[in-house]
Design an enzyme around this catalytic site. Structure first.
Site, PDB file in Angstrom:
ATOM      1  N   GLU A 199      29.182  11.168  12.205  1.00 58.73           N
ATOM      2  CA  GLU A 199      27.913  11.414  11.501  1.00 58.73           C
ATOM      3  C   GLU A 199      28.095  12.115  10.163  1.00 58.73           C
ATOM      4  O   GLU A 199      27.378  11.819   9.198  1.00 58.73           O
ATOM      5  CB  GLU A 199      26.982  12.233  12.404  1.00 58.73           C
ATOM      6  CG  GLU A 199      26.312  11.438  13.512  1.00 58.73           C
ATOM      7  CD  GLU A 199      27.220  11.130  14.688  1.00 58.73           C
ATOM      8  OE1 GLU A 199      26.860  10.259  15.510  1.00 58.73           O
ATOM      9  OE2 GLU A 199      28.302  11.771  14.770  1.00 58.73           O
ATOM     10  N   PHE A 241      20.824   9.362  17.749  1.00 59.21           N
ATOM     11  CA  PHE A 241      19.826  10.294  18.279  1.00 59.21           C
ATOM     12  C   PHE A 241      19.848  11.535  17.403  1.00 59.21           C
ATOM     13  O   PHE A 241      20.893  11.924  16.872  1.00 59.21           O
ATOM     14  CB  PHE A 241      20.146  10.697  19.724  1.00 59.21           C
ATOM     15  CG  PHE A 241      19.931   9.605  20.739  1.00 59.21           C
ATOM     16  CD1 PHE A 241      18.700   9.441  21.357  1.00 59.21           C
ATOM     17  CD2 PHE A 241      20.966   8.733  21.064  1.00 59.21           C
ATOM     18  CE1 PHE A 241      18.506   8.438  22.295  1.00 59.21           C
ATOM     19  CE2 PHE A 241      20.776   7.725  21.997  1.00 59.21           C
ATOM     20  CZ  PHE A 241      19.532   7.574  22.612  1.00 59.21           C
ATOM     21  N   HIS A 301      19.774  13.860  23.595  1.00 60.08           N
ATOM     22  CA  HIS A 301      19.061  12.661  23.182  1.00 60.08           C
ATOM     23  C   HIS A 301      17.550  12.895  23.116  1.00 60.08           C
ATOM     24  O   HIS A 301      16.796  11.967  22.840  1.00 60.08           O
ATOM     25  CB  HIS A 301      19.317  11.519  24.174  1.00 60.08           C
ATOM     26  CG  HIS A 301      20.759  11.183  24.367  1.00 60.08           C
ATOM     27  ND1 HIS A 301      21.644  12.034  24.977  1.00 60.08           N
ATOM     28  CD2 HIS A 301      21.467  10.074  24.035  1.00 60.08           C
ATOM     29  CE1 HIS A 301      22.843  11.469  25.019  1.00 60.08           C
ATOM     30  NE2 HIS A 301      22.759  10.282  24.453  1.00 60.08           N
ATOM     31  N   GLU A 303      26.135   3.539  13.405  1.00 61.11           N
ATOM     32  CA  GLU A 303      26.922   3.155  14.579  1.00 61.11           C
ATOM     33  C   GLU A 303      26.202   2.056  15.366  1.00 61.11           C
ATOM     34  O   GLU A 303      25.058   2.232  15.789  1.00 61.11           O
ATOM     35  CB  GLU A 303      27.138   4.392  15.453  1.00 61.11           C
ATOM     36  CG  GLU A 303      27.914   5.498  14.731  1.00 61.11           C
ATOM     37  CD  GLU A 303      27.658   6.870  15.316  1.00 61.11           C
ATOM     38  OE1 GLU A 303      27.118   6.950  16.440  1.00 61.11           O
ATOM     39  OE2 GLU A 303      27.984   7.872  14.649  1.00 61.11           O
TER      40      GLU A 303
END
Length: 326
Positions: free
Chosen positions: A60, A83, A129, A29
């Site tokens: 994902e 992340f 994150h 991404e």
């Protein structure tokens, strides 16, 4: 030669492999014109084209599935997950397919793919994150888990990971991305996987760590030196497969071991290392193995972030505790 940061070393390694191996494909991404969320892929699409460096939708599980398919058919995909906290929807593809492809096909197919993911606290990001959940992947047979702690090791270990015939989870500590710089020759020379790196020699205690916590561990070793305690510092680097031989050899010399990691304490890799020390190196130990870790809680917001992961003071205190044993 100009010094570069860890994130620049990642970019340099990716560029080298893209230039020297036309089976390497980078995607994820925003990795194209934007260069990724941390700019690890900046400039790569302009240099190598949209068919080698691909922007993808926010999906994902799809990214991991694409990588498995590409790897099975002769490509070497390098996937960026923005992340580590976003990777969980891809676990089906990683665990049930990527890790098992060699075994499932009795070696007829391999899965030379790399999944890169920033991870760890220290940059004032929200909880998803900032997690350090590397042990989830270390538990899965068939996966290799690599964590660099400096620009030079990031460059060499990423080259080795891309060239490896099996799937690699390559975790990049966000706090280290721009914390320090090193001279990193763009030589294409890989560092060995599956081995620990002894960063500092010592005879009193063995400090074992990886990723961003190497920074605090080295600082603690320097502080301990002022107290006439000489610590040997080991960077595990590849937490799966685990190079216990190097750790055991060090503990035979020092008789004491303190393990430092940013992940929560329960079920962390520190527990695995401690268990193997108990099984294989108990007679070398002069004191119980200590673990200095994050707390068993969700990563807090920025105000408490530096309290959450191990500090230099906590590491020093733990070493002083094991030094009390004769």
């Amino acid at each position: 030669m100009a010094e570069i940061s860890l994130v620049e070393a990642i970019n340099q390694a990716l560029a080298y492999e893209l230039a020297h191996d036309n089976t390497v494909v980078v995607f994820g991404e925003d990795v194209g014109p934007n260069g990724g969320v941390f700019r690890a892929t900046v400039g790569l699409q302009q240099r190598f084209g949209k068919d080698r460096v691909l922007d993808t939708p926010l999906a994902e599980n799809m990214l991991a599935g694409m990588a498995v398919g590409m790897a099975a058919q002769g490509l070497k995909p390098v996937v960026e997950i923005q992340f580590l906290g976003f990777i969980y929807s891809a676990m089906d593809q990683i665990i049930n397919h990527a890790s098992r492809l060699r075994n499932r096909t009795q070696g007829r197919l391999t899965c030379p793919m790399v999944i890169r993911a920033p991870f760890g606290a220290g940059i004032h990001a929200p909880e998803h994150h900032s997690e350090s959940t590397e042990t989830l992947f270390a538990h899965i047979p068939g996966l290799r888990v690599v964590i660099p702690s400096s620009p030079a090791r990031a460059y060499g270990l990423l080259l080795a990971s891309i060239r490896d015939p099996d799937p690699v989870i390559f975790l990049e500590p966000t706090r280290m991305y721009r914390l320090l710089k090193q001279n990193v020759p763009d030589s294409g020379e890989a560092l060995p996987l599956d081995v620990c790196f002894v960063l500092r020699e010592g005879q009193d205690v063995t400090l074992v760590s990886w990723g961003a916590m190497i920074h605090e561990t080295l600082k603690a070793a320097e502080m301990l030196k002022q107290q006439n305690i000489h610590a040997e510092v080991i960077d595990v680097a590849t937490i799966k497969p685990l190079d216990m031989e190097t750790i055991l050899h060090s503990v035979e010399k020092t008789g004491r071991c303190v393990i430092v990691h940013e992940a929560v304490k329960t079920g962390g890799m520190g527990a695995e290392i401690a268990a193997q020390l108990a099984e294989q190196g108990l007679t070398s130990l002069l004191a119980p193995v200590q673990r200095v870790t994050a707390f068993d809680t969700i990563v807090p917001l920025a105000r408490l972030e530096n309290y959450y992961f191990p500090s230099v003071e906590r590491i020093v205190s733990s070493v002083q505790k094991v030094m009390e044993f004769a």
